[in-house]
Design an enzyme around this catalytic site. Structure first.
Site, PDB file in Angstrom:
ATOM      1  N   ASP A   1       0.701  -1.674   0.055  1.00  7.27           N
ATOM      2  CA  ASP A   1      -0.391  -0.020  -0.053  1.00  7.27           C
ATOM      3  C   ASP A   1       0.833   1.671   0.027  1.00  7.27           C
ATOM      4  OD1 ASP A   1      -2.013  -1.789   0.128  1.00  7.27           O
ATOM      5  OD2 ASP A   1      -2.731  -0.842   1.814  1.00  7.27           O
ATOM      6  N   ASP A   2       0.451   2.532  -0.626  1.00  4.40           N
ATOM      7  CA  ASP A   2       0.354   4.293  -0.123  1.00  4.40           C
ATOM      8  C   ASP A   2       1.608   4.439  -1.495  1.00  4.40           C
ATOM      9  OD1 ASP A   2      -1.106   3.470   1.705  1.00  4.40           O
ATOM     10  OD2 ASP A   2       0.729   3.656   3.604  1.00  4.40           O
TER      11      ASP A   2
ATOM     12  N   HIS B   1      -6.474   3.175  -4.080  1.00  4.63           N
ATOM     13  CA  HIS B   1      -5.999   3.395  -2.378  1.00  4.63           C
ATOM     14  C   HIS B   1      -6.595   5.007  -2.475  1.00  4.63           C
ATOM     15  CE1 HIS B   1      -5.257   1.904   1.129  1.00  4.63           C
ATOM     16  NE2 HIS B   1      -4.115   2.271   1.506  1.00  4.63           N
TER      17      HIS B   1
ATOM     18  N   HIS C   1      -5.565   9.555   0.792  1.00  8.97           N
ATOM     19  CA  HIS C   1      -5.230   8.763   1.957  1.00  8.97           C
ATOM     20  C   HIS C   1      -6.215   8.541   3.080  1.00  8.97           C
ATOM     21  CE1 HIS C   1      -3.011   5.780   4.649  1.00  8.97           C
ATOM     22  NE2 HIS C   1      -3.451   4.881   3.461  1.00  8.97           N
TER      23      HIS C   1
ATOM     24  N   HIS D   1       3.340  -1.930   3.398  1.00 10.23           N
ATOM     25  CA  HIS D   1       3.836  -0.561   2.801  1.00 10.23           C
ATOM     26  C   HIS D   1       5.035  -0.516   2.237  1.00 10.23           C
ATOM     27  CE1 HIS D   1       0.320  -0.781   5.089  1.00 10.23           C
ATOM     28  NE2 HIS D   1      -0.200  -0.106   5.730  1.00 10.23           N
TER      29      HIS D   1
END
Length: 309
Positions: free
Chosen positions: A122-123, A173, A177, A267
């Site tokens: 993620d991210d 995503h 965020h 991540h």
């Protein structure tokens, strides 16, 4: 000039025109399917398309379009091109099986004998960290699923293209965020804006979505499910956002929680993820020792869908 001789010259001329039109069609289709994707020139499907285009355009007259087989060869070449383009489009499109559209998924439901596991990241895309993870995945023949933030793509578009060129799956995503509750218009902007940038940057279309922080009640998951996204959560976390934990803890968390069909959270962005990079080789080695093989989330859901059929 005899009538037969004139007819033969016209026949050759029209074959040449057909070849030129086919080449132009190839260029148009490639441009349509791969907006801004000149950076993906190392992708095997892209190379095939380029080779086909070149075979039609390089010195076509020197090939002497001389007999009735030429038209058949053009037809076969175009047929081969369409096959390559369909394959290319499939590589750049991530859509869950119908039974998972508009649902929330925490893990794959597979047989215990199917020791498969999905690593998710993620991210990102993120400077340095993402590329380091790509190298580790390549060295270990692992494909993962990356859930991207719009602002991260905006900051690192070249890295995003490298992830796609390496054959990993992609998910949405959101743009910022954010965790807070939001109205439908804000949720739409967060998801749709990111989806558009993913496509504009890499050519990828995806309807896999992961809500930031795993928050399911702030409006984002509802918007995504209303548009037939699969909302992908996780069943195992590396806990790599814990600022006090050592990389060995990330490894232990994953190895202890692993089971067939598990979806693992880690991540590559949102800050310094060097500890995740350090943990990743040992994590992969440990899972392989337990007998696991690695699949993307789209592949995992395809497996579940097929076993349920």
């Amino acid at each position: 000039m005899s009538g037969n001789h004139l007819f033969e010259r016209l026949r050759k001329k029209w074959r040449f025109v057909a070849i030129a039109l086919a080449a132009a069609t190839i260029s148009f289709i490639v441009g349509t399917l791969m907006p801004g994707n000149q950076h993906l020139s190392n992708n095997p499907a892209t190379v095939q398309v380029q080779n086909l285009s070149q075979s039609l355009t390089v010195n076509p007259l020197a090939k002497e379009v001389r007999d009735d087989r030429t038209a058949l060869n053009v037809d076969r070449t175009i047929e081969k091109l369409l096959t390559v383009l369909k394959s290319k489009e499939k590589l750049l499109t991530f859509v869950p099986p119908e039974q998972f559209q508009g649902t929330t998924v925490f893990e794959g439901k597979v047989k215990d004998s199917d020791k498969v596991i999905a690593l998710t990241v993620d991210d990102g895309p993120w400077p340095e960290t993402t590329e380091q993870m790509l190298d580790i995945f390549q060295q270990n023949d692992v494909k993962a699923t990356f859930f991207w933030i719009g602002k991260s793509i905006e900051n690192s578009p070249e890295i995003a293209r490298k992830v796609v060129a390496a054959g990993h799956a992609i998910g949405n995503h959101t743009w910022h965020h954010w965790y807070d509750s939001m109205d439908a218009a804000t949720a739409a902007s967060e998801i749709d804006r990111t989806a558009q940038l993913i496509y504009d940057t890499t050519g990828v279309k995806t309807t896999f979505f992961r809500p930031p922080g795993g928050v399911l009640n702030n409006g984002l998951a509802k918007y995504a499910k209303d548009r037939n996204y699969s909302v992908v959560m996780w069943s195992v976390t590396s806990a790599d956002t814990d600022p006090r934990a050592q990389p060995s803890a990330f490894v232990n968390n994953v190895l202890k929680g692993a089971k067939p069909g598990a979806i693992v959270l880690m991540h590559d962005g949102g800050g310094d993820r060097s500890r995740t990079v350090k943990a990743l080789p040992e994590m992969i080695a440990g899972l392989k020792k337990q007998g696991y093989r690695f699949v993307t989330v789209p592949e995992l859901l395809e497996m579940q869908g097929q076993s349920a059929a």
